[in-house]
Write a protein that holds these residues in place. Structure first.
Motif, PDB file in Angstrom:
ATOM      1  N   UNK A  83    -122.337 -35.321 -66.823  1.00  0.00           N
ATOM      2  CA  UNK A  83    -121.921 -35.820 -65.503  1.00  0.00           C
ATOM      3  C   UNK A  83    -123.125 -35.962 -64.580  1.00  0.00           C
ATOM      4  N   UNK A  84    -124.028 -35.005 -64.623  1.00  0.00           N
ATOM      5  CA  UNK A  84    -125.230 -35.057 -63.779  1.00  0.00           C
ATOM      6  C   UNK A  84    -126.220 -36.102 -64.294  1.00  0.00           C
ATOM      7  N   UNK A  85    -126.206 -36.312 -65.612  1.00  0.00           N
ATOM      8  CA  UNK A  85    -127.066 -37.334 -66.192  1.00  0.00           C
ATOM      9  C   UNK A  85    -126.617 -38.720 -65.751  1.00  0.00           C
ATOM     10  N   UNK A  86    -125.303 -38.959 -65.762  1.00  0.00           N
ATOM     11  CA  UNK A  86    -124.764 -40.252 -65.356  1.00  0.00           C
ATOM     12  C   UNK A  86    -125.041 -40.550 -63.888  1.00  0.00           C
ATOM     13  N   UNK A  87    -125.028 -39.503 -63.059  1.00  0.00           N
ATOM     14  CA  UNK A  87    -125.278 -39.681 -61.616  1.00  0.00           C
ATOM     15  C   UNK A  87    -126.762 -39.812 -61.307  1.00  0.00           C
ATOM     16  N   UNK A  88    -127.619 -39.555 -62.302  1.00  0.00           N
ATOM     17  CA  UNK A  88    -129.054 -39.640 -62.070  1.00  0.00           C
ATOM     18  C   UNK A  88    -129.644 -38.391 -61.459  1.00  0.00           C
ATOM     19  N   UNK A  89    -128.856 -37.314 -61.395  1.00  0.00           N
ATOM     20  CA  UNK A  89    -129.371 -36.054 -60.841  1.00  0.00           C
ATOM     21  C   UNK A  89    -130.314 -35.366 -61.816  1.00  0.00           C
ATOM     22  N   UNK A  90    -130.097 -35.568 -63.114  1.00  0.00           N
ATOM     23  CA  UNK A  90    -131.019 -35.085 -64.128  1.00  0.00           C
ATOM     24  C   UNK A  90    -131.405 -36.249 -65.018  1.00  0.00           C
TER      25      UNK A  90
END
Length: 334
Positions: A83-90
């Motif tokens: 989920x964080x990868x998709x949002x660009x947070x990681x």
């Protein structure tokens, strides 16, 4: 750009073996099982402390044998990180696992959830050492796992240990040579530490195991580091990360524990380079290095300066020259 790992420790999940050196709950400092909610909480809290620009962030599942967990549980943990990868947070997801827990179904699933880096706990490429350590896999398992992983776009990391039961410097150097043949992207080098509540502790206390000294571990790790670097393989860690548990006052019973182990290794490399530059009859020397390399040239607690005085009776002053590259040394002798 700086790289940051968000460590998510999954202690002893998925591993039916009790390697003689292993007590994941002490090594990781984690006692509880990790859930998808924990993954959300850990990543969320870390992101609050990390810079928003000029950084690369990976969620990192360490400890245990991640791909030995039932695949539905793997998916739950990975989905939370994804989920964080998709949002660009990681920017990626990495994990560590065993070479005998790799197959196409597992790798397809890891790729599906955006895993970018897989690190395999190789430990040794000598089957007798693996057997003595109760690893439960063989060198052939390593070779097969690497071959399969290389069919996918993952970054591949291989981890090796020195000073295992039945190990020798020659066997560790052989392991490094075999790892080099496998062409990983990154490598970790871990000298074996004797941890409380492990079978290795029992072996040590009954005289059946003799750990490396700090000097022995440093000298071997130095040879391994230079060997990997010569073959253009990045060594991302030398020695376990120091924690409250991984310290002389923590859970380490014996072995080459040091809070700055890699610095000792890098300092030892510089000592050898400096000695090679000093001329016969030299009593005093100005030694020039890149400004970023000064602490390594001086050595941990000025060990290189002290050693050069004690062993060679030379007073050395470390100076800086921005035109010099890493490990490039210029000496002026008097």
């Amino acid at each position: 750009m700086k790289t940051y790992n968000i460590p998510i420790f999954v202690p002893h999940r998925g591993c039916p073996f009790d390697c003689v050196f292993c007590n994941q709950k002490r090594i990781t400092g984690t006692q509880k099982e990790v859930t998808a909610d924990d993954v959300h909480n850990i990543i969320g809290e870390y992101l609050k402390t990390l810079p928003s620009k000029n950084r690369r962030i990976e969620a990192a599942f360490f400890g245990g044998s991640f791909t030995g967990i039932p695949i539905n549980e793997q998916s739950e943990l990975l989905a939370a990180a994804n989920e964080y990868l998709k949002k660009g947070d990681i920017d990626g997801i990495r994990l560590s696992t065993r070479p005998d827990y790799i197959d196409k179904e597992i790798l397809d699933n890891l790729l599906k959830y955006g895993v970018t880096t897989i690190e395999l706990g190789v430990q040794s490429m000598d089957d007798s050492v693996l057997k003595s350590s109760n690893r439960g896999h063989t060198r052939e398992d390593v070779i097969n796992a690497v071959k399969l992983i290389k069919e996918y776009p993952f970054t591949l990391g291989l981890q090796m240990m020195t000073g295992l039961p039945g190990d020798t410097d020659e066997k560790s150097l052989y392991t490094a040579d075999e790892i080099i043949k496998l062409k990983p992207d990154i490598v970790r080098i871990y000298p074996t530490l004797t941890i409380k509540d492990t079978f290795l502790e029992k072996m040590y206390l009954t005289g059946k195991y003799q750990p490396q000294s700090v000097d022995e571990a440093v000298n071997l790790a130095k040879q391994l580091l230079l060997k990997f670097e010569k073959n253009n393989i990045t060594v991302i860690r030398v020695g376990l990360q120091s924690t409250d548990e991984i310290s002389e006052n923590g859970s380490v019973v014996a072995g080459p524990v040091h809070s700055s182990f890699r610095e000792l290794v890098e300092s030892s490399i510089y000592y050898d380079i400096i000695c090679g530059k000093l001329k016969d009859g030299c009593k005093r020397a100005d030694v020039y290095v890149n400004p970023r390399e000064v602490s390594k040239a001086v050595g941990n607690k000025r060990c290189n300066i002290i050693k050069l005085k004690q062993e060679k009776n030379i007073d050395v002053k470390i100076c800086t020259d921005e035109n010099l590259e890493k490990r490039e040394v210029r000496c002026t002798c008097y």
